[in-house]
Design a protein around this motif. Sequence first.
Motif, short mmCIF file in Angstrom:
data_model
loop_
_atom_site.label_atom_id
_atom_site.label_comp_id
_atom_site.label_asym_id
_atom_site.label_seq_id
_atom_site.Cartn_x
_atom_site.Cartn_y
_atom_site.Cartn_z
N LEU A 56 39.76 39.21 34.49
CA LEU A 56 38.56 39.85 33.96
C LEU A 56 38.79 41.32 33.63
O LEU A 56 38.28 41.83 32.63
N PHE A 57 39.56 42.00 34.46
CA PHE A 57 39.88 43.41 34.19
C PHE A 57 40.74 43.52 32.93
O PHE A 57 40.47 44.34 32.06
N ALA A 58 41.76 42.68 32.83
CA ALA A 58 42.65 42.71 31.67
C ALA A 58 41.90 42.40 30.38
O ALA A 58 42.25 42.91 29.31
N GLU A 59 40.84 41.60 30.49
CA GLU A 59 40.05 41.22 29.32
C GLU A 59 38.90 42.19 29.04
O GLU A 59 38.08 41.95 28.16
N GLY A 60 38.82 43.28 29.82
CA GLY A 60 37.80 44.30 29.58
C GLY A 60 36.41 43.93 30.05
O GLY A 60 35.42 44.45 29.56
N GLN A 61 36.32 43.03 31.03
CA GLN A 61 35.02 42.54 31.50
C GLN A 61 34.51 43.25 32.74
O GLN A 61 33.31 43.23 33.00
N ILE A 62 35.42 43.83 33.55
CA ILE A 62 35.00 44.51 34.79
C ILE A 62 35.72 45.85 34.92
O ILE A 62 36.74 46.09 34.28
N SER A 63 35.17 46.70 35.77
CA SER A 63 35.72 48.04 35.99
C SER A 63 36.86 48.03 37.00
O SER A 63 37.09 47.03 37.69
N CYS A 64 37.53 49.16 37.10
CA CYS A 64 38.60 49.29 38.08
C CYS A 64 38.05 49.25 39.51
O CYS A 64 38.72 48.78 40.41
N ILE A 65 36.82 49.70 39.70
CA ILE A 65 36.19 49.64 41.03
C ILE A 65 35.96 48.18 41.43
O ILE A 65 36.29 47.77 42.54
N SER A 66 35.43 47.40 40.52
CA SER A 66 35.21 45.96 40.81
C SER A 66 36.54 45.26 41.06
O SER A 66 36.68 44.48 41.99
N LEU A 67 37.53 45.57 40.23
CA LEU A 67 38.86 44.98 40.40
C LEU A 67 39.40 45.29 41.79
O LEU A 67 39.80 44.39 42.53
N GLY A 68 39.43 46.56 42.15
CA GLY A 68 40.01 46.96 43.43
C GLY A 68 39.28 46.36 44.62
O GLY A 68 39.90 45.91 45.58
N THR A 69 37.96 46.32 44.55
CA THR A 69 37.18 45.78 45.65
C THR A 69 37.38 44.28 45.80
O THR A 69 37.49 43.75 46.91
N MET A 70 37.48 43.58 44.68
CA MET A 70 37.72 42.13 44.74
C MET A 70 39.14 41.84 45.23
O MET A 70 39.36 40.87 45.95
N MET A 71 40.09 42.67 44.85
CA MET A 71 41.49 42.45 45.24
C MET A 71 41.68 42.66 46.75
O MET A 71 42.49 41.98 47.37
N VAL A 72 40.97 43.58 47.33
CA VAL A 72 41.18 43.94 48.73
C VAL A 72 40.68 42.85 49.69
O VAL A 72 41.04 42.85 50.87
N GLN A 73 39.92 41.89 49.22
CA GLN A 73 39.44 40.83 50.09
C GLN A 73 40.57 39.99 50.66
O GLN A 73 40.40 39.32 51.66
N GLN A 74 41.75 40.04 50.05
CA GLN A 74 42.90 39.29 50.54
C GLN A 74 43.37 39.76 51.91
O GLN A 74 44.05 39.04 52.62
#
Length: 137
Positions: A56-74
């Motif tokens: 979604l980030f690569a496709e321009g659909q979400i921000s870097c904040i959303s990306l980072g927060t979703m990634m950290v759930q791992q």
Amino acid sequence: MQRRYSNDNGYVDNPIENSSTQAALATASDKVKHALKGVDLTHIRPTQLAKLASTLFAEGQISCISLGTMMVQQVDGDAPINVLQVFQRQRAALQSMKGLSFFKESNAGYAEVEATTSKLADFIRALTSSAGVDVRA
């Protein structure tokens, strides 16, 4: 929003996180629609969420904040989670820590990702409900 939360790849005209569901659905690429088809945000593994967020980030659909927060759930393992509830709980916990600027900024980030996941859920519901409709008929 673009001034506050960036997307280094640039945003599309109607990003999911900042547009109406109908506008985002009408302009989303086939890659985005394919990535979201069948996704259940109430039961998703953090590794799946991270992959989805990257797309979604690569496709321009979400921000870097959303990306980072979703990634950290791992960090918490890979058992399926309900991201809608997880981000609500995390934001509520941060709201109770008023006063420190770090928590104020983190709360704003979690508010953003909570809104983004809610819009994603709406997009997925609309995508699923319109999948059987033949628009050319």
